[in-house]
Structures are given as C-alpha cells and as structure tokens.
Design a protein around this motif. Sequence first.
Motif, PDB file in Angstrom:
ATOM      1  N   LEU A  63       0.840  -1.192   0.000  1.00 17.55           N
ATOM      2  CA  LEU A  63       0.000   0.000   0.000  1.00 17.55           C
ATOM      3  C   LEU A  63       0.875   1.241   0.000  1.00 17.55           C
ATOM      4  O   LEU A  63       1.694   1.441   0.898  1.00 17.55           O
ATOM      5  CB  LEU A  63      -0.924   0.011   1.228  1.00 17.55           C
ATOM      6  CG  LEU A  63      -1.845  -1.203   1.412  1.00 17.55           C
ATOM      7  CD1 LEU A  63      -2.785  -0.978   2.583  1.00 17.55           C
ATOM      8  CD2 LEU A  63      -2.630  -1.505   0.145  1.00 17.55           C
ATOM      9  N   VAL A  64       0.708   2.085  -1.016  1.00 17.19           N
ATOM     10  CA  VAL A  64       1.477   3.315  -1.165  1.00 17.19           C
ATOM     11  C   VAL A  64       0.518   4.490  -1.021  1.00 17.19           C
ATOM     12  O   VAL A  64      -0.528   4.533  -1.691  1.00 17.19           O
ATOM     13  CB  VAL A  64       2.169   3.363  -2.544  1.00 17.19           C
ATOM     14  CG1 VAL A  64       2.952   4.660  -2.705  1.00 17.19           C
ATOM     15  CG2 VAL A  64       3.075   2.152  -2.730  1.00 17.19           C
ATOM     16  N   THR A  65       0.834   5.437  -0.147  1.00 14.86           N
ATOM     17  CA  THR A  65      -0.083   6.546   0.092  1.00 14.86           C
ATOM     18  C   THR A  65       0.205   7.717  -0.840  1.00 14.86           C
ATOM     19  O   THR A  65       1.348   7.939  -1.268  1.00 14.86           O
ATOM     20  CB  THR A  65       0.008   7.029   1.548  1.00 14.86           C
ATOM     21  OG1 THR A  65       1.335   7.499   1.813  1.00 14.86           O
ATOM     22  CG2 THR A  65      -0.337   5.903   2.510  1.00 14.86           C
ATOM     23  N   LEU A  88     -13.550  -0.541   3.888  1.00 13.39           N
ATOM     24  CA  LEU A  88     -12.622  -1.647   4.139  1.00 13.39           C
ATOM     25  C   LEU A  88     -13.179  -2.939   3.562  1.00 13.39           C
ATOM     26  O   LEU A  88     -12.768  -4.031   3.953  1.00 13.39           O
ATOM     27  CB  LEU A  88     -12.360  -1.812   5.638  1.00 13.39           C
ATOM     28  CG  LEU A  88     -11.395  -0.801   6.260  1.00 13.39           C
ATOM     29  CD1 LEU A  88     -11.286  -1.012   7.760  1.00 13.39           C
ATOM     30  CD2 LEU A  88     -10.027  -0.892   5.619  1.00 13.39           C
ATOM     31  N   GLY A  89     -14.100  -2.823   2.622  1.00 13.67           N
ATOM     32  CA  GLY A  89     -14.673  -3.993   1.966  1.00 13.67           C
ATOM     33  C   GLY A  89     -14.045  -4.251   0.613  1.00 13.67           C
ATOM     34  O   GLY A  89     -13.305  -3.421   0.066  1.00 13.67           O
ATOM     35  N   ALA A  90     -14.368  -5.422   0.060  1.00 13.14           N
ATOM     36  CA  ALA A  90     -13.767  -5.829  -1.207  1.00 13.14           C
ATOM     37  C   ALA A  90     -14.526  -5.312  -2.410  1.00 13.14           C
ATOM     38  O   ALA A  90     -13.964  -5.221  -3.507  1.00 13.14           O
ATOM     39  CB  ALA A  90     -13.702  -7.366  -1.268  1.00 13.14           C
ATOM     40  N   SER A  91     -15.807  -4.937  -2.236  1.00 14.79           N
ATOM     41  CA  SER A  91     -16.641  -4.593  -3.387  1.00 14.79           C
ATOM     42  C   SER A  91     -16.046  -3.524  -4.297  1.00 14.79           C
ATOM     43  O   SER A  91     -16.067  -3.667  -5.526  1.00 14.79           O
ATOM     44  CB  SER A  91     -18.029  -4.153  -2.908  1.00 14.79           C
ATOM     45  OG  SER A  91     -18.686  -5.220  -2.253  1.00 14.79           O
ATOM     46  N   LEU A 133      -9.797   3.685  -0.354  1.00 19.51           N
ATOM     47  CA  LEU A 133      -9.080   2.947   0.684  1.00 19.51           C
ATOM     48  C   LEU A 133      -8.096   3.874   1.382  1.00 19.51           C
ATOM     49  O   LEU A 133      -7.434   4.696   0.742  1.00 19.51           O
ATOM     50  CB  LEU A 133      -8.324   1.762   0.074  1.00 19.51           C
ATOM     51  CG  LEU A 133      -7.611   0.823   1.063  1.00 19.51           C
ATOM     52  CD1 LEU A 133      -8.644   0.048   1.886  1.00 19.51           C
ATOM     53  CD2 LEU A 133      -6.681  -0.143   0.338  1.00 19.51           C
ATOM     54  N   SER A 134      -7.994   3.712   2.686  1.00 21.29           N
ATOM     55  CA  SER A 134      -7.030   4.456   3.491  1.00 21.29           C
ATOM     56  C   SER A 134      -6.064   3.481   4.127  1.00 21.29           C
ATOM     57  O   SER A 134      -6.478   2.512   4.780  1.00 21.29           O
ATOM     58  CB  SER A 134      -7.750   5.260   4.583  1.00 21.29           C
ATOM     59  OG  SER A 134      -6.847   5.648   5.599  1.00 21.29           O
ATOM     60  N   ARG A 187      -5.273   6.518  -0.144  1.00 22.18           N
ATOM     61  CA  ARG A 187      -5.212   7.681   0.743  1.00 22.18           C
ATOM     62  C   ARG A 187      -4.376   7.345   1.973  1.00 22.18           C
ATOM     63  O   ARG A 187      -4.246   6.188   2.354  1.00 22.18           O
ATOM     64  CB  ARG A 187      -6.629   8.089   1.142  1.00 22.18           C
ATOM     65  CG  ARG A 187      -7.440   8.579  -0.049  1.00 22.18           C
ATOM     66  CD  ARG A 187      -8.916   8.680   0.232  1.00 22.18           C
ATOM     67  NE  ARG A 187      -9.229   9.687   1.236  1.00 22.18           N
ATOM     68  CZ  ARG A 187     -10.471  10.086   1.534  1.00 22.18           C
ATOM     69  NH1 ARG A 187     -11.501   9.545   0.886  1.00 22.18           N
ATOM     70  NH2 ARG A 187     -10.692  10.998   2.456  1.00 22.18           N
ATOM     71  N   PRO A 188      -3.781   8.344   2.605  1.00 19.94           N
ATOM     72  CA  PRO A 188      -2.954   8.108   3.813  1.00 19.94           C
ATOM     73  C   PRO A 188      -3.764   7.475   4.932  1.00 19.94           C
ATOM     74  O   PRO A 188      -4.987   7.565   4.962  1.00 19.94           O
ATOM     75  CB  PRO A 188      -2.466   9.506   4.191  1.00 19.94           C
ATOM     76  CG  PRO A 188      -2.557  10.300   2.921  1.00 19.94           C
ATOM     77  CD  PRO A 188      -3.747   9.754   2.185  1.00 19.94           C
TER      78      PRO A 188
END
Length: 607
Positions: free
Chosen positions: A397-399, A476-479, A558-559, A606-607
């Motif tokens: 994960l890269v912010t 925080l879901g996969a959809s 996503l954060s 996102r961070p």
Amino acid sequence: MIEHLRAGKTANFHRLKRRLSLAALNGLLTTIRAAHAEPSNNLFVHRRVAHGPAVWSAICFSYEQKPAFLADEAEADERVWGFLLLVEHRGHAAIFKSRLNLPNAFATRYLGRVSAERVDAAIARQDAIFEKMRLRHLSVSGFAMRTKSYEANDLQAVVGPAGASRYAPLGYALRAGQDHYRATPSTGRIALRSERIGHLELVDYAVSVIDDLLGAGPARNDFIRTFARAVDLEEALETARPAAFAVDVAGLAGAIHDTRLIRLVRVEDGNCSQLSTTEVDALLGELGHVLEVGEVAGRLCSLSLPGTQQDPVGAIALNKSDIALRKLDLPLTARVSVEKTEYPLGTDPNRLPLRRYIDKENGYIILFSDPALGYIGGNLFRDGAMAEGGDVLLRYLVTNADLDIVTDEKGTFTQGQTAFDAETTFGAIIASVAEGDDILVCDDLGDEWADFIGLDNHASPPRVSFYHGKHGTLSLGASPFHVSVSQAQKNLERMMLPAAAMGGKINGWRSNYISGSGVHTAIPRVVRGDPNRLAATFELARAAPNAIRRAMIVTSSLSKGAVEQALADIRGGGRPDPYFVQLYQLLMSFFSACTDMNAFGYVVCRP
C-alpha cells in the motif's frame, strides 16, 4: 486365486469412524457386486483375514459396462475385471482398488479423513526433495489464478517463496532417498513407486504407512513449510468463525467439460435428462457467487447472497474434523444431480444430488474471520503471512495525499476541455502518482489495457507502469476493488508490451480523449513524451531484459491508516469484519498473481 493378484503400492488411507464388523463387511461386498451389470462369479473373495497386526479383505470379479466411445444405441458392452483390497490396522483403513468403488453410504458411515498435516509429516521428511507440486490458491475470488503446478528435479532450487503462502498444496511428488512418493493429502492417497507386488506385500505396505501416519509429528520439510499449512479445525473454531463461502466452480467445470468424468442431469417424474451445455454454463455461473456465512447457531451457519442474510440459500455444518455443506438451494440447482459418465444416462447406482456431490468432493472454499485461515479441499489451511500479523499487505500500500481531495474517477467533460480535473483520480495519477514517468499515455476506453501506461526508460532498470484508477467512498470492503482487480489481472500479460499489438495502440494514442458519453475533448492522450517517438520508446522498454513492471491500482476508496488500524485490532484479539477478510484475500491474490507474471502489484491509496 488371490495369489495371482499383482498391484502397485497405491492406496487411499482413511480413519475408521467405527469398528468394521463382519456383517458390515459382508454388506459392503454385496453392495459392490450389486452396483455392476452382469457380475461374474467371484474370482476370489476373502473376509477379515489376519496377517501380522492387520486384518484384510478382498474381492475380484468381472462385469459388463458400456464403452465410453460408443452411444447407448450401439448396444455394445465390454467385460472388465475389477478388484478391491481393504486393510484394517490401528483404527485406520487402506483401500487398494481398480475399477471397483466403495459405495457412498459405506464411505460416509465408516471412513473418516486422515488430516493432510499427518500425510505431509509421514512422507515429507526433512531430506525429501520435491519434484512436482499442484497448488490451490487460498482465495474465493474469481480473479485469482485458481491452481498452478510446478515440476523440476528439485523444486526448492527453482521456486522462490514470494507468494507461496497464498497457495496450499493439493498434491505432490517427492523422492526421499531411493523412494519416490506421490501424495494427495486431501484424499489420503499415498503411492510409493514400486514393482507390482502380491496381496500380502500390499498389506505390509499399508501397515507401514499407517504406522507412519500415527507416529508423525509436525511436517519438518523446510520447502513445504513455505506454503499454507494444514491446521486443526476444532482448535481454529475456538477463535474464528466462517465468513465467506464459494463453490470450487473451476474444479466442477473441469470434471464436466475437460476430463468428462461426470455429467449433470435433472430428474423429474422419474425421467432423467442430461443438462445442455448452455444450461450447465448458466448453473456454473450461478454457483460462482460468493456467499456470506451467517452467525453460528449450534453447529450450523446459514449461507446467503451478499446483503440478503434474511433469505438464506444454504447452510454449512461445523464438525470437529470437517465442514459439511448441508444445504444449497439456488434456483438453477433444483433437482440437478451428478452421474459418472462411465455409466449410461440414468443408470449410475451412486448418482448424487448436486449439493451432496459438492459436499462429498469437498468442492468448496470457506474463508474465516481470521484472514489467515482458508478451508480448501476438506482441509483448513493457515496463510503464514497473515499469521504474522498481515504486515505483508501494508508493504503493497502506497499513500498519496492528492487522493484525499478526489471526488470522482474521471470528472465531467466539456467540449474542448484540455486537461482532466485535478479533483479526479485521473488528475491525481497525472499530477503525482505517475510523476516519475517520462512517457505517460491515457489508454482509457476501447481496447483498454489500463487507464494510463507510463514508461521511464531513463531509470536503471527501466520501468513499465500500468495505472488503474478508481474512485469511491472510504471502505474496508472488497466490493470497490473487484472491477479494478479484474482489469489489472487480465492485463498482466500485456505489460510485456507485445510487439504485434503496439502499432494499433500507438495509432489510437495520437488522437484526443473522447469521454464515454461521447464528448470530444482537447485532452491529448499522450500526456507526457514526444508523440512521434512512441514506437521507439515503447520498443526500448519492451526489449529491456531487466525492465521492472508495475501494476498499480490507484483508488480514493481505501485508506492505509484504516487498514493499519484494522490489522492492529486483529492482532489485539478483535474479530475482523468479514468484508475486510474478503478485501485482504482479494488484494493478496492480486499481488500473488503479479508475482506469478513477474510483475509488482501495488495499491496507491489515501494516507
């Protein structure tokens, strides 16, 4: 006549659920004969004969069957011989057989599974050298590579550990000293390469393997320990619960279409008809839905389509050693059964309803509230990466702070517009995510490989980047990721920039961007770089033997901070949301797929 029997050291090993009496054995032999057309007199039959510490039974006869390559209308039969040898020892059984099968009712009542962990430990000793391995991905995602196989003189020397924890061994071949073994841990099948031997030697072989199974400790081989490992189900259920269920559609489709071992039939009013290819494909599509698992009620959990928990379509039972599919009521599965193709249509004596067939073959995958766990092929496996806290996910994960102000994926367009809006995912990719690329082109819409493709031929080594931009509310879901992951994975092979396709792609990039609604903008598709040198620059990247290829999903939904907090809660003993489990599995399967294609997968968020 049994002294003439010659067979190899190949058997399926089972745990006996209950003592096998002489009456039960007689019933078994009678049922086996009754299941075959025109059986001959027995060439030999033996019941519970003692040999050393073991007891063995055997039967052999011939019967008629329809040739697989002739239609029933040919009215042609062939006579074949079959045998079955059953060895009982220390509460376990070994089955040697050819062309005779155990009745389903007998197997269900008397035979239990030997854990895959014991099979591994019995033959995968520290000195074992693996030569072949078939693997199943720990994912219910339709976008993951479901299975893959390796073969080499020594797999440990050629297979790296990257992504290995996402795969569970389904079967393997190895050598230990002078011995060569093949094993399928999920079914307890163990074969030792040998000359064909007599029945008493087969009994001795069964005794030695059962002793090894009962005396085995944890698997000691370093290579097999890099993959997902089998764990005890009863112990795992003390701290985790099932969260998602999916039928192994690929395995079912393979048995129907590829190997043609089974067919699907519908039984109505006593009449049996085979499903057409169109009907089979529609049914497989229906079975492909990932189902949510409800709360545990006693030993049962309901299965529901996402968002419809008040209307369950199935149920699973949590037993001490396995998980059983107790109910599956989807519209297209009604009255559908499974027959083996070795029997003429409608005559399979062991025909099973589809739900019972899926259950018997352990043809489903179950994920748990503990993202490290996956139930596959009748065994529960633990993914070592998640067991270590899931920190491996954070590395991918890269912010990017520009994603905090994003309000749309592409924005709205006006005639003559010259740039993508800054508050869009596309704008963030151009402004900062792809900042290091000296060549950047927009490939959105049409024969789309990615939303943007970037090159940096001045880097050492050169770099090829595919950017897949998405926007959505924080989750925080996969959809929100299914579409972008699907797009990224199906285009991994195109990251090699195939020469035959590049001419058409480059011609398409010479025009300005036209939106999906047909608005003609003045936004150049070649965002950075000389449009007249695209052919040369892409050929330079394609031909570079050391080029790094990056598949990057860029999303505002996503954060990384939220993921860090979710993982911290899990480490602290909290129970994760099932949707987060699915997100973890989906993204890890994506990163693993990138590894398989010699690429690097990332999520810019996102961070």
